[in-house]
Scaffold this motif. Structure first.
Motif, PDB file in Angstrom:
ATOM      1  N   UNK A   1      33.366  31.026  31.242  1.00  8.71           N
ATOM      2  CA  UNK A   1      33.290  29.875  30.784  1.00  8.71           C
ATOM      3  C   UNK A   1      34.596  29.975  29.539  1.00  8.71           C
ATOM      4  N   UNK A   2      35.061  31.293  29.664  1.00 13.13           N
ATOM      5  CA  UNK A   2      36.386  31.437  28.771  1.00 13.13           C
ATOM      6  C   UNK A   2      37.413  31.701  29.427  1.00 13.13           C
ATOM      7  N   UNK A   3      37.402  32.357  30.812  1.00 16.52           N
ATOM      8  CA  UNK A   3      38.692  32.937  31.753  1.00 16.52           C
ATOM      9  C   UNK A   3      37.880  32.744  32.892  1.00 16.52           C
ATOM     10  N   UNK A   4      39.538  32.677  33.666  1.00 17.49           N
ATOM     11  CA  UNK A   4      40.155  32.850  35.281  1.00 17.49           C
ATOM     12  C   UNK A   4      40.607  34.155  35.143  1.00 17.49           C
ATOM     13  N   UNK A   5      40.187  34.771  36.513  1.00 18.69           N
ATOM     14  CA  UNK A   5      41.462  36.254  36.627  1.00 18.69           C
ATOM     15  C   UNK A   5      41.553  36.658  38.078  1.00 18.69           C
ATOM     16  N   UNK A   6      42.170  37.024  39.045  1.00 17.31           N
ATOM     17  CA  UNK A   6      42.364  37.463  39.956  1.00 17.31           C
ATOM     18  C   UNK A   6      42.551  38.555  39.529  1.00 17.31           C
ATOM     19  N   UNK A   7      42.511  39.691  41.214  1.00 15.04           N
ATOM     20  CA  UNK A   7      41.934  41.012  40.641  1.00 15.04           C
ATOM     21  C   UNK A   7      41.890  40.784  43.255  1.00 15.04           C
ATOM     22  N   UNK A   8      42.608  42.093  42.887  1.00 19.85           N
ATOM     23  CA  UNK A   8      43.039  42.207  44.274  1.00 19.85           C
ATOM     24  C   UNK A   8      41.829  43.415  44.959  1.00 19.85           C
ATOM     25  N   UNK A   9      41.751  43.048  46.099  1.00 18.97           N
ATOM     26  CA  UNK A   9      40.595  44.308  46.700  1.00 18.97           C
ATOM     27  C   UNK A   9      40.730  45.677  47.052  1.00 18.97           C
ATOM     28  N   UNK A  10      42.314  45.905  46.871  1.00 14.33           N
ATOM     29  CA  UNK A  10      43.050  46.888  46.262  1.00 14.33           C
ATOM     30  C   UNK A  10      42.577  48.352  45.723  1.00 14.33           C
ATOM     31  N   UNK A  11      42.588  46.939  44.546  1.00 15.81           N
ATOM     32  CA  UNK A  11      42.749  48.175  43.072  1.00 15.81           C
ATOM     33  C   UNK A  11      41.748  46.518  42.145  1.00 15.81           C
ATOM     34  N   UNK A  12      41.641  47.305  41.420  1.00 21.49           N
ATOM     35  CA  UNK A  12      40.671  46.821  39.675  1.00 21.49           C
ATOM     36  C   UNK A  12      42.291  46.306  38.911  1.00 21.49           C
ATOM     37  N   UNK A  13      43.332  46.452  39.634  1.00 18.52           N
ATOM     38  CA  UNK A  13      43.826  45.603  38.314  1.00 18.52           C
ATOM     39  C   UNK A  13      43.985  44.314  37.925  1.00 18.52           C
ATOM     40  N   UNK A  14      44.776  43.838  37.076  1.00 20.53           N
ATOM     41  CA  UNK A  14      44.286  41.884  36.951  1.00 20.53           C
ATOM     42  C   UNK A  14      46.078  41.455  37.551  1.00 20.53           C
ATOM     43  N   UNK A  15      45.342  40.940  38.319  1.00 23.50           N
ATOM     44  CA  UNK A  15      47.302  40.111  39.128  1.00 23.50           C
ATOM     45  C   UNK A  15      47.283  38.955  38.124  1.00 23.50           C
TER      46      UNK A  15
END
Length: 980
Positions: A351-365
């Motif tokens: 409800x507060x944010x939307x984030x993208x992550x790659x399946x290769x690494x946990x870093x936030x894109x």
């Protein structure tokens, strides 16, 4: 021939009926409102898809739990097209639906029941259709060809269909216990089913099939009997990837087991707790592209939090290993998966944010914070599922738009963290509705009532203080006055602030609706049906519904929503605040019913029924109620007399053998009668048979395909009138309505269901039967009790009415019959009904359906003066009877009408499984107010021109008159009133 007011009154409904029931062009989309809903979207059947290869623009497609297939414009949330796949299904949510689309094609494929269809993705036009021999249990695509699994009794039919024309490519018939799905990898097709074991549980059976010939390549069984207790234990079956997996979970959510399709080994993963949180739900998100990386995400949910794990599949070894964890966050949350080239992108939604992550690494894109939006829902909605569309923007990152489904059932779209639109799908599934005055109008009525019941000194002082309180709005009113004046002349030169409280015509109502999902909402009829508040009042388990039957408003201004299956009521204020029911002192059981009743004082009350018998302890509040009619478990009706809390059975109405009651209708609580007689063309009167205690009962006999109609006195239980119909299709519902001294009902006639002699001359059709009740067939005669000063239903004297009946063949089936309601009952009534084939709301003038129309002859002069025309058995629906204008209404199950302050107009609200619609109905036109087309400016200009002309021409008339007077004096020697 004399033509007086009486004849004009009789002819007006006939002359005006073709033009006044529908909306005028300037009123459509202004005085009415429509929520074209789809229902709560299903995650597996919701996706973004590009319908045209030449354009990058995509639409949002969904097949909802209500079996409504639709395409939504992501820009504004409007429906591009929609199709109803229910096809007369009584329970929409009981039928499983599927929706699939292949990339780079203009076809979407749906399946529900025994139908598989291909649709044009741009226009919603059906391209092909297949009717299967059984129920569709699974639908998937192999490139563009649908793969269908159909269960037909003990057989399972597996087929591949040409996606362009719907023709079968191949079909295989198997015998399995529980068919699950048919899916594919980049090389093979897999058919997955469950086979029961001797002791407990089910084993998963996997068959690998050659795509072109359906020849089996291999078969093996997975040991899953310890975890799989039903098909619900299977939480994921992958498709269209290089390594699709099947996953299942045990009942206690302790372990998850995976199998890569095409291999026999099973990978077990233990579900770890996060603190004290126990897992309540597990879902898997995997790509559906053959060239994407073989990675997937496991999403865990507890009661108050959610977290996730990402896993990788080794294609050479077929092993599954965890890559990384995603942290625990509060709330339910949701994930979606997208493919950008070969990369797999997971989108996390809270409800507060939307984030993208790659399946290769946990870093936030990429990460976007979501600004809280104003919402009338309580508690605030939480996202429970989502689908996304992710587009790379080169080196600057990504753009994402996500379609959310919230726990309230609504559909929201968020673009890069910004709310774009909201579709109130929580309004679907409305079970009952109530139209009431807004709180501020009820407050004014309460103050006026106080003044009317006080002495003149107190009333005068109270009124002075009330007017002084109203003066605080005077500056605002003076500022708005120029804009109001210009707007009244049709000149929109100044913006007019909306003031919903300024409603002198009574068109503003608070529409309170209760849905099957335990939610109560309030709409404002004067603001295009805007949602005032939305409240979740009942917490329901998954797969259950709230069988709410009635909403009432008590004298304290508190709403009471009653559910028959719960035997209790929910108290809600007009502001949407839930109150505890402190009066729930009556011991009730789970199967007991709570029946709403209206006492003689007009106060809404509640009676509790146990197995068709009123509970005596619940009758203490009903001391003013004298009669209560209930339905017993054996199907019979019973009349109960209530006096001082004591309940005694007065009568029983039992049906004939193999007969069941289909419809029970009584007169509405608000049904004023302006005249007790019907004036005839020869100046005589037929007196109406009117009684508030009448019940219309319609029974069906499926053995002989017959319908019996009974008119019952609810006080004495006496049958006043009965008739029967043959060749009736008893499988279809019978709709009826009762008002004033007439009733009407619909039947479906099918001559093939009866013997040849009984069905002779009966066409296969839908008919509308109309009956009118009179005290006597003789004009000016009051019948056998005409000289009696007091009449009781309990006397033995017969007072059966004289009944006149006519039958009309109608072009389409009508449902949800009711009548328009006005304040004084002076305006002729209309029958309000819903036509599913026309997808429209109709208002049929009752005057055109008079059973007294002459048969096989032209009307006489007196009959023409009365407004009667020659009887015709065919009733064509005039297009201008359509209250819904050009709008398409779906899934309407109920219609309610309430009067406004204007006698000519009633407010109408239609609701049901899908859509809601509100409008106004004026059966003989808005004769008591000016329409928008009235030329106010032209009228004032005409008056001004006449005044100027009078001022200019007055001297031209006065001067010659004075000269004539002087000449007369000279000739006669007399002055006015004097002599020389």
């Amino acid at each position: 021939m004399r033509f007086n007011a009486l004849s004009l009154h009789a002819l007006l409904p006939l002359l005006l009926s073709p033009i006044v029931c529908g909306l005028f062009q300037d009123e459509a989309y202004q005085v009415d409102f429509h929520y074209a809903l789809l229902g709560t979207p299903l995650t597996a059947n919701t996706f973004f898809h590009q319908p045209s290869v030449s354009s990058k623009a995509s639409l949002l497609y969904t097949l909802s739990e209500k079996l409504i297939l639709g395409a939504v414009n992501p820009k504004d949330g409007s429906v591009v097209w929609r199709q109803d796949l229910a096809e007369g299904t009584t329970n929409r949510t009981a039928t499983q639906g599927f929706l699939r689309a292949a990339n780079n094609t203009n076809i979407v494929v749906s399946a529900s029941g025994n139908k598989v269809r291909g649709w044009d993705a741009t226009e919603g036009r059906m391209i092909w259709e297949r009717e299967e021999k059984g129920v569709v249990r699974s639908l998937s695509l192999l490139e563009v060809d649908p793969m269908v699994v159909v269960q037909d009794n003990g057989n399972v039919r597996i087929s591949r269909v040409n996606g362009m024309n719907g023709k079968m490519i191949w079909e295989v018939v198997n015998r399995d216990d529980v068919p699950l799905a048919m899916t594919s990898s980049t090389r093979s097709i897999f058919y997955i089913s469950l086979s029961s074991t001797l002791l407990k549980g089910y084993q998963i059976h996997v068959t690998e099939v050659e795509p072109n010939t359906a020849q089996p390549k291999s078969q093996h069984t997975l040991s899953s009997e310890n975890e799989v207790v039903s098909a619900d234990s299977i939480i994921h079956i992958g498709s269209h990837s290089a390594a699709p997996v099947v996953a299942w979970v045990d009942k206690s959510f302790k372990t998850i087991k995976f199998n890569v399709l095409g291999r026999k080994d099973i990978t077990t993963i233990n579900i770890a707790k996060k603190g004290d949180e126990s897992v309540e739900d597990v879902s898997i998100h995997a790509p559906t592209s053959g060239h994407a990386l073989t990675h997937f995400l496991v999403h865990y949910r507890s009661k108050r939090a959610n977290w996730a794990e990402v896993y990788h599949i080794d294609l050479k070894k077929g092993s599954i290993s965890k890559a990384y964890d995603l942290p625990k966050l509060d709330g339910k949350g949701a994930f979606s998966v997208n493919t950008v080239d070969a990369d797999v992108i997971f989108t996390r939604h809270t409800e507060s944010e939307i984030s993208l992550v790659s399946s290769v690494s946990h870093g936030i894109l990429e990460r976007w914070s979501i600004k809280p939006r104003a919402s009338n829902a309580s508690p605030p909605p939480q996202v429970i599922s989502a689908v996304s569309e992710v587009v790379p923007k080169g080196s600057s990152g990504f753009a994402v738009r996500s379609a959310w489904t919230t726990d309230s059932g609504d559909l929201d779209l968020i673009r890069n963290g910004e709310y774009v639109w909201n579709r109130p799908e929580s309004l679907s599934g409305v079970r009952c509705a109530l139209l009431i005055d807004p709180p501020e109008q009820r407050q004014l009525a309460s103050e006026l009532d106080y003044e009317s019941h006080s002495n003149f000194v107190i009333a005068y002082v109270h009124r002075v203080f009330r007017h002084l309180q109203d003066l605080k709005d005077l500056p605002k009113w003076l500022l708005e006055l120029p804009a109001r004046l210009l707007t009244s002349f049709g000149l929109d030169l100044m913006p007019l602030p909306k003031n919903p409280d300024a409603d002198s015509f009574g068109f503003r109502k608070l529409i309170v609706v209760a849905t099957e999902k335990g939610r109560v909402l309030a709409l404002d009829s004067a603001s295009q049906g805007s949602i005032v508040w939305s409240k979740q009042v009942i917490a329901l388990d998954p797969g259950t519904s709230w069988n709410v039957t009635d909403i009432q408003l008590d004298h304290a201004g508190v709403l009471r929503a009653t559910a028959s299956d719960l035997g209790r009521r929910v108290h809600i204020t007009l502001d949407g605040e839930i109150r505890q029911d402190s009066s729930e002192s009556v011991p009730v059981k789970e199967n007991d019913e709570a029946v709403p009743v209206i006492s003689k004082s007009g106060a809404p009350e509640l009676a509790f029924i146990s197995k068709g018998t009123p509970i005596a302890s619940s009758m203490k509040e009903l001391s003013s109620v004298t009669t209560l009619v209930t339905r017993k478990p054996d199907g019979s009706l019973a009349g109960w007399r209530v006096q001082d809390g004591e309940v005694t059975q007065a009568w029983v109405f039992e049906t004939l053998e193999q007969e069941s009651i289909s419809t029970i209708v009584a007169r509405p609580s608000h049904d004023p009668i302006a005249s007790i007689g019907r004036p005839l063309g020869d100046r005589n009167v037929l007196y109406k048979f009117v009684s508030p205690n009448l019940l219309l009962i319609i029974t069906l006999n499926s053995k002989v395909s017959a319908a019996n109609v009974y008119l019952l006195d609810s006080i004495s239980g006496q049958t006043l009138y009965s008739t029967s119909h043959t060749a009736v299709n008893t499988a279809k519902e019978v709709e009826a309505t009762f008002s004033e001294n007439w009733f009407t009902y619909t039947l479906h006639l099918d001559p093939s269901l009866a013997d040849a002699e009984a069905a002779a001359g009966t066409p296969k059709s839908s008919v509308l039967v109309v009956s009118e009740l009179y005290e006597s067939p003789i004009p000016n005669d009051r019948g056998p009790l005409g000289s009696s000063s007091n009449v009781s239903s309990l006397t033995s004297t017969s007072y059966s009415p004289y009944v006149v009946t006519a039958t009309y063949i109608i072009p389409s089936t009508l449902s949800s019959l009711t009548t328009s309601a006005t304040k004084q009952g002076i305006t002729p009534r209309s029958i309000l009904a819903y036509s599913s084939s026309l997808a429209a709301l109709l208002a049929i003038p009752v005057s055109l359906l008079s059973p007294r129309r002459p048969v096989e002859r032209d009307p006489t002069a007196s009959e023409r003066e009365e407004g009667l025309m020659r009887y015709s058995p065919f009733l064509e629906f005039h297009p201008q009877w359509t209250l819904s204008h050009k709008r398409e209404l779906l899934g309407i199950k109920g219609i309610t009408s309430t009067p406004s302050e204007m006698e000519s107009t009633s407010l109408v609200f239609a609701y049901g499984d899908v859509d809601v619609f509100g409008t106004r109905a004026s059966p003989i036109g808005a004769f008591d107010m000016l329409g928008n087309s009235f030329g106010k400016l032209q009228l004032i200009l005409t008056v001004v021109a006449l005044a100027i002309g009078t001022g200019v021409l007055a001297p031209m008339v006065i001067i010659p008159c004075l000269l004539l007077c002087e000449e007369a004096e000279m000739l006669t020697g007399f002055r006015l009133g004097k002599s020389k």
